[in-house]
Design a protein around this motif. Sequence first.
Motif, short mmCIF file in Angstrom:
data_model
loop_
_atom_site.label_atom_id
_atom_site.label_comp_id
_atom_site.label_asym_id
_atom_site.label_seq_id
_atom_site.Cartn_x
_atom_site.Cartn_y
_atom_site.Cartn_z
N GLU A 56 0.77 -1.23 0.00
CA GLU A 56 0.00 0.00 0.00
C GLU A 56 0.81 1.29 0.00
O GLU A 56 0.33 2.31 -0.49
N ASP A 57 2.03 1.28 0.57
CA ASP A 57 2.73 2.54 0.78
C ASP A 57 4.07 2.68 0.06
O ASP A 57 4.44 3.78 -0.32
N ASN A 58 4.81 1.61 -0.08
CA ASN A 58 6.18 1.70 -0.58
C ASN A 58 6.26 1.52 -2.09
O ASN A 58 5.41 0.88 -2.70
N GLY A 59 7.31 2.06 -2.66
CA GLY A 59 7.61 1.80 -4.07
C GLY A 59 8.46 0.56 -4.15
O GLY A 59 9.64 0.59 -3.85
N GLU A 60 7.88 -0.55 -4.51
CA GLU A 60 8.56 -1.84 -4.52
C GLU A 60 8.59 -2.41 -5.93
O GLU A 60 7.79 -2.03 -6.78
N ASN A 61 9.51 -3.33 -6.16
CA ASN A 61 9.48 -4.08 -7.41
C ASN A 61 9.42 -5.56 -7.07
O ASN A 61 9.88 -6.00 -6.03
N LEU A 62 8.78 -6.32 -7.94
CA LEU A 62 8.65 -7.76 -7.77
C LEU A 62 8.75 -8.40 -9.14
O LEU A 62 7.98 -8.08 -10.04
N TRP A 63 9.74 -9.27 -9.28
CA TRP A 63 9.95 -9.97 -10.54
C TRP A 63 9.48 -11.40 -10.41
O TRP A 63 9.63 -12.02 -9.36
#
Length: 130
Positions: A56-63
């Motif tokens: 909901e809050d963080n700028g994340e990446n998921l591959w």
Amino acid sequence: MAYPAALLSDVPEPFKSESAGGSGIHMHHKFVVIDFDLPTARVYTGSYNFSIAADEDNGENLWCFDDRRIAVAYMIQAVTMFDHYEWRDAHAKVPGGKLYLKTPPAPGGATWFDEDFSDPQKIKDRVLFS
């Protein structure tokens, strides 16, 4: 639990500085391996923390990798990490930090690995990881 600081006394450079984390930054793995031994193998990796804040809050990446060869490579890394931290935990619990191999059993005596051939779950694990 094993912490990098436990290794500072007997670690040569450049690993000694790395284990201290420099300016408080520690590198860590985040990955999930699914079905590594099947054609449906998947690896999820990236900065994603698998948390509500990550959603909901963080700028994340998921591959997502859907390649069985990649999944096997990640699974080998996971088992290697598990074994390494298990060793570090055992090392930290021994006075003086010295670990010794067990004495071999007498001929016909019980061995430390007997349960790997009698416990149903351990039999499955042994076959899966062999």
